[in-house]
Design an enzyme around this catalytic site. Structure first.
Site, mmCIF file in Angstrom:
data_model
loop_
_atom_site.group_PDB
_atom_site.id
_atom_site.type_symbol
_atom_site.label_atom_id
_atom_site.label_comp_id
_atom_site.label_asym_id
_atom_site.label_seq_id
_atom_site.Cartn_x
_atom_site.Cartn_y
_atom_site.Cartn_z
ATOM 1 N N HIS A 172 2.607 -3.715 -0.128
ATOM 2 C CA HIS A 172 3.905 -4.367 -0.260
ATOM 3 C C HIS A 172 4.010 -5.234 -1.517
ATOM 4 O O HIS A 172 5.098 -5.618 -1.922
ATOM 5 C CB HIS A 172 4.274 -5.164 0.999
ATOM 6 C CG HIS A 172 3.524 -6.445 1.194
ATOM 7 N ND1 HIS A 172 2.513 -6.581 2.118
ATOM 8 C CD2 HIS A 172 3.655 -7.655 0.629
ATOM 9 C CE1 HIS A 172 2.061 -7.817 2.109
ATOM 10 N NE2 HIS A 172 2.741 -8.495 1.197
ATOM 11 N N ASP B 122 -0.983 -0.797 4.521
ATOM 12 C CA ASP B 122 -0.501 -1.830 3.604
ATOM 13 C C ASP B 122 -1.544 -2.191 2.548
ATOM 14 O O ASP B 122 -1.752 -3.355 2.238
ATOM 15 C CB ASP B 122 -0.060 -3.084 4.372
ATOM 16 C CG ASP B 122 0.794 -4.010 3.500
ATOM 17 O OD1 ASP B 122 1.266 -3.559 2.439
ATOM 18 O OD2 ASP B 122 0.965 -5.197 3.875
ATOM 19 N N SER C 143 -0.482 -12.667 -0.640
ATOM 20 C CA SER C 143 -0.662 -11.275 -0.244
ATOM 21 C C SER C 143 -1.550 -10.526 -1.218
ATOM 22 O O SER C 143 -1.323 -10.551 -2.425
ATOM 23 C CB SER C 143 0.687 -10.551 -0.186
ATOM 24 O OG SER C 143 1.342 -10.813 1.010
#
Length: 279
Positions: free
Chosen positions: A117, A149, A231
């Site tokens: 992402h 992911d 992230s």
């Protein structure tokens, strides 16, 4: 079934969210209000609530991913500051042109592991990588696996880099001390400390319109502070080994930032995916 929340909606009390990547407008004249306004939330559901996503063909054989050497881990009986100093050179900020996340160097020729992402916002296949030293480099997306992911990018132009050694996430225990390293809110080279709160969590991430939905199993829950921009960054143990890739946080009410409930993809899952993508 749980109704997923879209990024423009306010999180409901008790929700779990994957914070969206930090939208980068101008790194000059950084202001707290500007950073907060730049954060978006993706859609996700988990544990009876919503979950929000965080934010960010090599020459080397996949067999060298995470290969240890005599200086591959922090020494025994080191302080947390020693661990941080050991890990920081291997954790980078990733800019896609309109968002910022984090990544972890996993081979000495510049392969970097991050979240799908994070790079899903890239314009084309190029991203910019920034090291804590301030050194910058261009990287190309090698491959992505939306279902987990995860993604791998590779620095172009050659060079030798310091990879982070993979630890065995199956040996991680509740109560273990861990550090989260990355670029929360665009603040490169940030380190936070906490413990492992739980293991073997399952997280269902919704589709935010830019990246495909992912179901993450075997996730590690931690109270180390994780925020948008973290992230793709590293969750490491006190030996300086990679035990997880930070990917999601829980939120409460109108709070989109850290409340002490974060999640990382286990290093064993991340290593297996990285090897597939590199081969």
């Amino acid at each position: 079934m749980h109704r997923p929340l879209h990024w423009q909606q306010q999180p409901q009390p008790g929700s779990v969210f994957v914070p969206g990547p930090v939208r980068r407008r101008n790194r000059v004249g950084l202001a707290v209000a500007g950073i907060v306004a730049a954060i978006g939330l993706s859609a996700v559901s988990a544990f009876g609530g919503g979950l929000a996503a965080l934010e960010l063909r090599p020459a080397a054989s996949p067999a060298v991913v995470g290969a240890a050497n005599s200086s591959g881990t922090a020494g025994a009986n080191t302080t947390l500051s020693d661990v941080a100093a050991h890990v920081l050179p291997s954790v980078v900020s990733i800019s896609t042109g309109n968002a910022v996340g984090s990544g972890v160097v996993i081979t000495d020729d510049g392969a970097i592991l991050t979240n799908n992402h994070v790079v899903a916002t890239a314009r084309g296949t190029s991203v910019q990588v920034t090291f804590p030293s301030g050194q910058t480099a261009q990287a190309k997306i090698v491959g992505t696996e939306p279902a987990t992911d995860l993604a791998v990018v590779k620095i172009v132009g050659g060079g030798t880099y310091k990879p982070l050694v993979f630890g065995d996430s199956s040996s991680v225990k509740v109560g273990d001390t861990v550090l989260a390293v990355g670029s929360p809110l665009g603040l490169d080279g940030s380190v936070t400390a906490g413990i492992v709160s739980a293991v073997n969590r399952t997280i269902d991430e919704g589709n935010d319109g830019q990246s495909a939905a992912a179901k993450i199993t075997g996730a590690i829950q931690t109270d180390a502070a994780i925020n948008p921009g973290n992230s793709g960054g590293a969750l490491v143990n006190t030996a300086g080994q990679l035990v997880g890739i930070n990917t999601a946080i829980a939120t409460s009410g109108d709070t989109a930032g850290n409340i002490g409930v974060g999640f990382a993809i286990s290093s064993n899952t991340a290593k297996a995916v990285a090897q597939r993508l590199l081969s």
